[in-house]
Design a protein around this motif. Structure first.
Motif, PDB file in Angstrom:
ATOM      1  N   GLY A 172       0.818  -1.229   0.000  1.00 20.16           N
ATOM      2  CA  GLY A 172       0.000   0.000   0.000  1.00 20.16           C
ATOM      3  C   GLY A 172       0.843   1.267   0.000  1.00 20.16           C
ATOM      4  O   GLY A 172       0.373   2.328  -0.398  1.00 20.16           O
ATOM      5  N   HIS A 173       2.099   1.143   0.449  1.00 17.53           N
ATOM      6  CA  HIS A 173       2.938   2.338   0.540  1.00 17.53           C
ATOM      7  C   HIS A 173       4.060   2.327  -0.496  1.00 17.53           C
ATOM      8  O   HIS A 173       5.070   3.015  -0.351  1.00 17.53           O
ATOM      9  N   MET A 174       3.832   1.529  -1.542  1.00 19.34           N
ATOM     10  CA  MET A 174       4.721   1.549  -2.705  1.00 19.34           C
ATOM     11  C   MET A 174       4.351   2.793  -3.526  1.00 19.34           C
ATOM     12  O   MET A 174       3.186   2.993  -3.875  1.00 19.34           O
TER      13      MET A 174
ATOM     14  N   ARG B  65      -0.475  13.224  -0.718  1.00 23.21           N
ATOM     15  CA  ARG B  65       0.118  12.954   0.588  1.00 23.21           C
ATOM     16  C   ARG B  65      -0.650  11.814   1.264  1.00 23.21           C
ATOM     17  O   ARG B  65      -1.877  11.832   1.330  1.00 23.21           O
ATOM     18  N   CYS B  66       0.087  10.802   1.741  1.00 24.25           N
ATOM     19  CA  CYS B  66      -0.526   9.621   2.352  1.00 24.25           C
ATOM     20  C   CYS B  66      -0.614   9.794   3.871  1.00 24.25           C
ATOM     21  O   CYS B  66       0.128  10.596   4.459  1.00 24.25           O
ATOM     22  N   THR B  67      -1.488   9.017   4.517  1.00 23.87           N
ATOM     23  CA  THR B  67      -1.589   9.073   5.987  1.00 23.87           C
ATOM     24  C   THR B  67      -0.287   8.619   6.653  1.00 23.87           C
ATOM     25  O   THR B  67      -0.061   8.901   7.828  1.00 23.87           O
ATOM     26  N   CYS B  68       0.579   7.919   5.895  1.00 18.57           N
ATOM     27  CA  CYS B  68       1.845   7.432   6.471  1.00 18.57           C
ATOM     28  C   CYS B  68       2.900   8.518   6.490  1.00 18.57           C
ATOM     29  O   CYS B  68       3.967   8.338   7.059  1.00 18.57           O
ATOM     30  N   GLY B  69       2.633   9.656   5.846  1.00 20.22           N
ATOM     31  CA  GLY B  69       3.614  10.738   5.807  1.00 20.22           C
ATOM     32  C   GLY B  69       4.359  10.825   4.482  1.00 20.22           C
ATOM     33  O   GLY B  69       4.954  11.849   4.174  1.00 20.22           O
TER      34      GLY B  69
ATOM     35  N   GLY C  52       2.305   9.919  -2.853  1.00 19.22           N
ATOM     36  CA  GLY C  52       2.209   9.125  -4.080  1.00 19.22           C
ATOM     37  C   GLY C  52       2.035   7.638  -3.834  1.00 19.22           C
ATOM     38  O   GLY C  52       2.198   6.829  -4.759  1.00 19.22           O
ATOM     39  N   CYS C  53       1.715   7.239  -2.581  1.00 16.18           N
ATOM     40  CA  CYS C  53       1.576   5.815  -2.252  1.00 16.18           C
ATOM     41  C   CYS C  53       0.425   5.173  -3.037  1.00 16.18           C
ATOM     42  O   CYS C  53      -0.593   5.816  -3.305  1.00 16.18           O
ATOM     43  N   PHE C  54       0.595   3.881  -3.340  1.00 15.63           N
ATOM     44  CA  PHE C  54      -0.435   3.096  -4.047  1.00 15.63           C
ATOM     45  C   PHE C  54      -1.796   3.276  -3.385  1.00 15.63           C
ATOM     46  O   PHE C  54      -2.811   3.445  -4.054  1.00 15.63           O
TER      47      PHE C  54
HETATM   48 ZN    ZN Z   1       1.748   5.690   2.451  1.00 12.63          ZN
END
Ligand code: ZN
Length: 326
Positions: A172-174, A182-186, A189-191
């Motif tokens: 998911g974070h590829m 911007r992803c919730t992981c920081g 462009g994450c999948f």
């Molecule tokens: Zn992410």
């Protein structure tokens, strides 16, 4: 099964499989044929310590209902909604719960004395589907789960691949888009920013704003909300804006799977999670688009893409068998 010398009989050994989610904990008693014989759930309490106590109480309740005690169980496995170091049970990254840098193993060991195993929930799901579901008998499998985020699990040569410290396989974070959302992981462009149910809902709302005349808007008015089904329902009725949403969304999924097919060449991709309920309306465009990302497609074809079949049970069954897949 084990031979009990004191009783002179062969006894069945059971396993606990536990799926710890942000809102509820589901647990099951799993037998040697991957069947869930008894199951239960509780709401996840507000603190980590209370949550672990609730998990232990749930397991003792389930065993008690079957007339079993802890000694009838060979182990307990736990799937958690975050990154976890399997050996120590330390939660190192959790973007969907507030638990971070705590040891689930230390806390549960206060209550349980059988061996305890840990993995992230998406890894447990791919183990469950490989042992007892859509990928039964397969040795090279990649699964993605399309929900609030995108979970990922990878089986290589019949064993789970979790990478160094068990922290890899975070499909998911590829990144799939340079300088993307911007992803919730920081990261950005994450999948999962493009392929999750959350992303599909965002894409649907963008299309509604751009095309006020579309059937999407009428659907949302009728149902009082927009969800992961909105665009699929309207695309079925040939609404152009909805068809564009599905085309774009399945292109993102195929882009992610395209990278994975060339690295892992799985015998099967499995797609689970709420969005997968759309069935072939989701899978057919993904299958068609995946061909254009697959190396030597014209000679060897691409990997088949199928829907997960165990639903929430995959996580429990997989958790119960974490020890056999590492
Ligand atoms: Zn992410």
């Amino acid at each position: 099964m084990v031979f009990d010398q004191s009783l002179g009989v062969i006894r069945m050994r059971y396993r606990f499989g536990v799926d710890i989610g942000g809102t509820s904990v589901k647990a099951g008693v799993v037998d040697e044929n991957y069947r869930i014989l008894s199951r239960g759930s509780v709401r996840t309490p507000d603190t980590f310590e209370k949550s672990m106590k609730a998990v232990a109480d749930l397991l003792f309740d389930l065993a008690g209902q079957m007339g079993l005690s802890e000694s009838d169980f060979s182990c307990a496995g736990f799937g958690v909604p975050c990154s976890v170091i399997p050996g120590t049970g330390r939660l190192v990254f959790a973007n969907n719960t507030n638990w971070k840098n705590v040891s689930i193993k230390n806390e549960l060991s206060k209550y349980l004395s059988i061996p305890l195993y840990f993995g992230n929930d998406a890894n447990c799901a791919v183990i469950g589907e490989t042992l007892a579901g859509a990928a039964r008998g397969k040795k090279h499998v990649v699964m993605i789960t399309l929900g609030t985020g995108v979970g990922g699990g990878i089986i290589i040569d019949g064993k789970m691949f979790a990478g160094g410290d068990g922290l890899g396989a975070e499909i998911g974070h590829m990144p799939i888009v340079y300088n993307g959302i911007r992803c919730t992981c920081g990261l950005s462009g994450c999948f999962e920013c493009y392929a999750s149910a959350t992303a599909l809902i965002r894409q649907t709302k963008e299309a509604m704003a751009a095309h006020p005349e579309s059937a999407l808007n009428a659907w949302a008015k009728e149902h009082g909300e927009v969800n992961g089904q909105t665009a699929f329902d309207c695309a079925k009725e040939k609404d152009p804006a909805a068809m564009e949403v599905i085309d774009q969304y399945t292109s993102y999924i195929a882009t992610g799977l395209g990278g994975l097919v060339n690295i892992f060449r799985p015998e099967l991709f499995i797609i689970g999670g709420g969005v997968s309920n759309a069935g072939d309306a989701l899978l057919d465009p993904v299958r068609a688009k995946l061909s254009s990302y697959t190396l030597a497609y014209d000679v060897v074809g691409s990997a088949p893409v199928q829907k997960a079949i165990l639903g929430n049970d995959a996580g429990m069954i997989g958790a119960a068998y974490l020890d056999q897949m590492n």
